[in-house]
Scaffold this active site. Structure first.
Site, mmCIF file in Angstrom:
data_model
loop_
_atom_site.group_PDB
_atom_site.id
_atom_site.type_symbol
_atom_site.label_atom_id
_atom_site.label_comp_id
_atom_site.label_asym_id
_atom_site.label_seq_id
_atom_site.Cartn_x
_atom_site.Cartn_y
_atom_site.Cartn_z
ATOM 1 N N HIS A 10 1.014 -1.332 -0.275
ATOM 2 C CA HIS A 10 -0.036 0.026 -0.010
ATOM 3 C C HIS A 10 0.899 1.340 0.169
ATOM 4 O O HIS A 10 0.691 2.066 -0.832
ATOM 5 C CB HIS A 10 -0.935 0.036 1.415
ATOM 6 N N GLU A 11 1.922 1.107 0.988
ATOM 7 C CA GLU A 11 2.668 2.513 1.108
ATOM 8 C C GLU A 11 3.621 2.403 -0.156
ATOM 9 O O GLU A 11 3.848 3.719 -0.991
ATOM 10 C CB GLU A 11 3.682 2.482 2.154
ATOM 11 N N HIS A 48 2.016 4.244 -3.110
ATOM 12 C CA HIS A 48 1.923 5.653 -3.010
ATOM 13 C C HIS A 48 3.285 6.425 -3.553
ATOM 14 O O HIS A 48 3.174 7.321 -4.552
ATOM 15 C CB HIS A 48 1.976 6.238 -1.749
#
Length: 165
Positions: free
Chosen positions: A78-79, A82
């Site tokens: 998820h990170e 980004h």
């Protein structure tokens, strides 16, 4: 709360997942994006944050220790997504279509915006408030904004302003 010492095996598992996801993304995108810095300094109820300019991922060590497998499978990609979106497309909406595409099509992970981890161990003190229909608990930050007169919070059900006590 004191930050727990993360066993080296967990740190290695996190790094392994990060490197696997990054290699997969670089292959699919035909790029050579560098490995981001990984630190375990995230606090509070956030599982992690991606810092674009410093190209850094900050992970919550308490939530990681309590949810090792799910954390590594969900939060790490998820990170990373980004950071990859920022490198590939520039500044975009944090959980916009580019991020969703990066998660699902490139990394092969379901695009979920929030985690479902139990937060009891990382939750701070809350302050009791009420409206006409129910009790509410405000965080320290929200409570202080009310006290300073900077904010008024309303019940999502009845629409009435929340009152301390």
């Amino acid at each position: 709360m004191k930050t727990p010492r993360l066993p080296i095996a967990i740190q290695q598992a996190v790094m392994r997942r990060l490197r696997e996801n990054l290699a997969q993304a670089n292959l699919k995108l035909n790029r050579h994006y560098p490995e981001p810095k990984l630190v375990y300094t995230q606090r509070g109820t956030s599982a992690g944050t991606a810092w674009l300019e410093s190209y850094e991922i900050r992970l919550n060590p308490v939530l990681l220790m309590e949810n090792v497998d799910a954390f590594i499978a969900e939060v790490v990609p998820h990170e990373l997504a980004h950071l990859l979106v920022w490198k590939h497309f520039g500044r975009k909406a944090p959980h916009g279509k580019e991020w969703k595409w990066m998660m699902e099509s490139v990394l092969g992970v379901p695009a979920r915006r929030t985690h479902q981890f139990e937060l009891q161990s990382v939750r701070r003190n809350t302050f009791p408030y009420h409206c006409q229909c129910q009790q509410h608990q405000l965080t320290v930050r929200r409570h202080n904004r009310v006290v300073r007169g900077e904010a008024v919070y309303r019940c999502v059900h009845c629409g009435e302003p929340l009152v301390a006590g």
